[in-house]
Design an enzyme around this catalytic site. Structure first.
Site, PDB file in Angstrom:
ATOM      1  N   ARG A  54       0.818  -1.219   0.000  1.00  0.00           N
ATOM      2  CA  ARG A  54       0.000   0.000   0.000  1.00  0.00           C
ATOM      3  C   ARG A  54       0.851   1.268   0.000  1.00  0.00           C
ATOM      4  NH1 ARG A  54      -4.297   0.010   3.871  1.00  0.00           N
ATOM      5  NH2 ARG A  54      -4.477  -2.191   3.379  1.00  0.00           N
ATOM      6  N   THR A  55       1.908   1.293   0.784  1.00  0.00           N
ATOM      7  CA  THR A  55       2.739   2.498   0.801  1.00  0.00           C
ATOM      8  C   THR A  55       3.470   2.663  -0.530  1.00  0.00           C
ATOM      9  OG1 THR A  55       3.021   2.262   3.180  1.00  0.00           O
ATOM     10  CG2 THR A  55       4.559   3.721   2.056  1.00  0.00           C
ATOM     11  N   LYS A  82      20.883 -11.170  -1.929  1.00  0.00           N
ATOM     12  CA  LYS A  82      22.161 -11.892  -2.027  1.00  0.00           C
ATOM     13  C   LYS A  82      23.208 -11.296  -1.101  1.00  0.00           C
ATOM     14  CE  LYS A  82      21.074 -12.533  -6.894  1.00  0.00           C
ATOM     15  NZ  LYS A  82      21.161 -11.651  -8.064  1.00  0.00           N
ATOM     16  N   ARG A 104      11.816   2.351   2.319  1.00  0.00           N
ATOM     17  CA  ARG A 104      11.161   1.601   3.395  1.00  0.00           C
ATOM     18  C   ARG A 104      12.171   0.556   3.834  1.00  0.00           C
ATOM     19  NH1 ARG A 104       6.131  -0.685   5.382  1.00  0.00           N
ATOM     20  NH2 ARG A 104       5.393   1.429   5.035  1.00  0.00           N
ATOM     21  N   HIS A 134       7.377   7.094  10.379  1.00  0.00           N
ATOM     22  CA  HIS A 134       6.712   6.958   9.096  1.00  0.00           C
ATOM     23  C   HIS A 134       6.062   8.317   8.817  1.00  0.00           C
ATOM     24  CE1 HIS A 134       4.795   5.385   5.679  1.00  0.00           C
ATOM     25  NE2 HIS A 134       4.118   4.373   6.191  1.00  0.00           N
TER      26      HIS A 134
END
Lengths: 320, 429
Positions: A54-55, A82, A104, A134
């Protein structure tokens, strides 16, 4: 302002400018013209080390409506899985010429490190870091509250807002406490003592262990997601006990003021922190929060990398 | 060059003195051997070389971060003439073979003494006692045992270890950290951790173990040493225990005497250290504790890490900071400049007391007939820390760019000039 890492990066005037700009952009988006040329030729990277559909799509929609090129860089299936370091990932994006990196990350402070070490020249926008902050979620929450209770104008002085649930692990709560208080609102934090951080008394918010003590006087109630694995870490004994004491149910909705609204940053655990009656009640603005998120993120991108102020907005869009 | 005549040096009482060194020892005229080199120590204060009871040398296993050689070079550049190598190497120093290897490496370089500390438990896993007597009877003559980096958390294992080392006048150096209360902990728990969203490391996790171990040491009448004390509550526990006559000693690191958890707000992992930086009131309590003798000694907890272990997300970064080359300056700043103690008292905490505690008989005293382990310091000059020019192989210093008081000018180990700031310590290396 170069980056948006924390609400602390914003003065009250900065925050109001973002909200005012978002109001304008929302109004323009409602008309037939849904795409603006403002960021044409600019590259915005969505750098997501954690899943958050959603973000990510909210930022993607915001950037695309401003005509930016959007690159989605997800940690899954990329070199990060990796074992590539944050630094090397950042240097790669730098080589590609990102004007803004929306990050994020599961680790608190990762956006601050990107910005501080200047591995990247572009603006760094925190889209949620660990249990830290946030900021765009808080901005969209403030926008939503202001839209419903203050007619899109001024600050939030005089409003009482409860934030209920897992404050300890919530980046949404940290950003909201900072922003809502900056805008003049009175904030209640409602949670079991296990889910409040040691040191929370310095936040300036009022602490309550009972939702029923405060719910009737609040103008907005913001429910936080409670992850079920917290139970295994001994933060509360059972889901049922949590839901009984801190969940938003029909009885508690009924106790709220007539004008008060119900919010949730999503994704919801229906039946845990909020019942279906709570989520779907007329007071719920949860779906609207999502739409407002796009406007607010457009405003942030516009002000951060569009090199403009809100006063330029009407003029600039008017040219086209 | 076998002999040195050091003239015009100031001793710790401020008296002008002349020192003669021959055959590795401080001598009087009768034993002074010609020819000799002369050193004019005008403006310099002379004291016994510093003794560190808590050093991570990383060899064997992590030679990319530090080696016995580079740590020794860093040590003498900081005025240290004796190091104590913590056992958390790869393999762990839990056998006579590994401690002898580390000891011999130190000897072969000949820059300073490197005394290994043995692991308390096999593999530092906290379960089964390592062969402590074998390590004690080895060439390395280990007397201090620690699982540093890990706490000996099981109370029964700790009790047995405390009892067992009485066999040879040993001491258990405890890394006091309750593991359950610090799972995935990142920094001091308090106002700053709440704000930053970093998982908290409560003071009680340290203090609960200190309290328990003091009671255990009292019960079995054995010697307990508390590594890197960081909290006001811990200082108080040790103070009360000493008043009762418990055989407990404690150390504090230079960084915990100066830095606070506010530095974590940068999210710069240089400031990530175990135990974590605490609050300003803890710093003040530690300073008072060191001044009044509750805390017996300063120990560096020099913890080198390669750049990539620090140049990453805070959660992913390694714990620790280097400290050998800055220790004296930081202590001078925190303790002497602040008026809490004299240089002579600081010298006791950094040299004579740790030497006595560890039974390092060739260190900690500046007297005729004793080994010439000596440091000359300019207390009136200052220097700017440049991580790149430090001797340590790793550069994870929290003081980079800082202007610090007190400059280590020269260090002698067993009568050999092993560090001379003027020519960057080439001689004897």
């Amino acid at each position: 302002m170069r980056d948006l890492l924390s609400i602390n990066d914003l003065s009250k005037d900065d925050a109001l400018e973002i909200l005012d700009t978002a109001v304008q952009l929302a109004a323009l988006s409602d008309s037939s013209n849904r795409k603006f040329p403002t960021l044409r030729g600019r590259t915005v990277v969505n750098l997501f080390f954690e899943d958050s559909t959603r973000t990510r799509i909210s930022f993607e929609a915001a950037a695309k409506r401003l005509s930016a090129d959007v690159i989605n860089f997800s940690a899954k299936g990329s070199s990060v899985s990796k074992g590539e370091s944050l630094k090397d990932t950042a240097l790669t994006l730098q080589a590609m010429g990102a004007d803004a990196v929306i990050i994020r990350h599961g680790a608190s402070g990762a956006p601050a490190q990107l910005a501080r070490k200047r591995w990247i020249d572009g603006a760094v926008i925190n889209a949620g870091d660990g249990t830290h902050e946030h900021p765009t979620q808080a901005l969209l929450d403030a926008f939503t509250i202001r839209r419903h209770l203050m007619q899109d104008k001024g600050d939030l002085a005089g409003l009482k807002i409860a934030i209920v649930g897992d404050v300890l692990h919530s980046r949404v709560a940290r950003s909201n406490v900072l922003l809502l208080q900056k805008l003049g609102a009175k904030v209640f934090l409602v949670a079991p003592p296990t889910l409040l951080p040691v040191g929370v008394e310095h936040w300036g918010a009022q602490i309550n262990f009972s939702i029923d003590e405060v719910i009737s006087e609040c103008d907005a109630v913001m429910m936080l997601r409670v992850q079920k694995e917290r139970m295994e870490d001994l933060f509360f004994p059972s889901e049922r006990e949590y839901a009984r004491n801190f969940g938003l149910n029909a009885a508690r909705i009924a106790a709220m003021k007539g004008s008060a609204i119900v919010m949730h940053p999503g994704p919801m655990n229906r039946g845990l922190e909020i019942t279906a009656e709570g989520a779907d009640s007329k007071k719920s603005v949860i779906v609207e929060q999502v739409a407002n998120g796009v406007s607010v993120r457009m405003a942030v991108l516009y002000l951060l990398i569009g090199g403009a102020t809100s006063r330029d907005l009407t003029a600039q869009i008017g040219e086209h | 060059m076998n002999s040195w005549l050091i003239r015009n040096a100031r001793d710790l009482q401020g008296k002008n003195i002349e020192l003669m060194i021959s055959n590795g020892k401080v001598v009087d005229k009768a034993d002074f051997v010609q020819p000799y080199s002369e050193l004019d120590a005008q403006g310099l204060t002379v004291m016994p070389g510093f003794v560190d009871l808590h050093t991570h040398l990383r060899e064997p296993g992590r030679e990319d971060a530090e080696t016995v050689l580079t740590a020794s070079q860093a040590a003498v550049a900081g005025g240290y003439t004796a190091l104590s190598a913590m056992p958390n190497t790869l393999p762990v120093a839990d056998t006579a073979g590994v401690v002898e290897q580390v000891y011999r490496l130190g000897q072969s370089h000949g820059i300073c003494d490197v005394f290994p500390i043995g692991a308390v438990t096999v593999g530092q896993s906290g379960e089964q006692l390592a062969e402590l007597v074998a390590m004690n009877q080895s060439e390395a003559r280990v007397r201090i045992f620690s699982d540093d980096g890990h706490c000996v958390a099981d109370p029964l294992v700790m009790r047995r270890a405390l009892e067992y080392v009485k066999l040879f006048d040993g001491v258990i150096a405890q890394h006091a950290q309750d593991p359950r209360l610090t799972e995935n902990a990142q920094m001091n728990e308090g106002e700053v951790s709440a704000r930053l969203g970093l998982k908290g490391w409560p003071a009680v996790a340290e203090e609960a173990i200190i309290a328990r171990d003091i009671l255990l040491a009292e019960h079995v009448d054995s010697r307990l040493h508390i590594c890197h004390l960081t909290t006001a509550g811990g200082v108080e526990l040790v103070r009360q225990a000493k008043l009762r006559g418990v055989k407990v000693t404690a150390e504090v690191t230079p960084h915990h005497l100066l830095l606070t958890d506010e530095l974590a707000a940068t999210y710069d992992a240089t400031y990530k250290v175990n135990p974590p930086l605490r609050t300003e009131s803890d710093v003040q309590a530690l300073r008072r504790g060191l001044a009044d003798g509750t805390i017996d000694i300063v120990a560096t907890d020099h913890a080198p890490h390669p750049q990539e272990a620090k140049d990453c997300e805070w959660n992913a970064a390694a714990f620790g900071m280097i400290g050998l080359e800055t220790a004296f300056s930081i202590c001078y700043l925190s303790m002497v400049k602040s008026g809490l103690m004299s240089v002579a008292e600081l010298s006791l905490r950094m040299s004579s007391t740790p030497a006595k505690l560890a039974r390092y008989s060739d260190h900690g005293e500046l007297a005729v007939g004793r080994s010439a382990n000596i440091v000359l310091v300019d207390l009136d000059k200052s220097w700017k820390v440049n991580a790149e020019t430090l001797k340590s192989k790793s550069k994870n210093t929290p003081y980079n760019g800082m202007e610090l008081p007190a400059v280590v000018e020269k260090t002698f180990h067993n009568g050999v000039l092993v560090y001379d700031r003027m020519n960057q310590g080439q001689e004897g290396v």
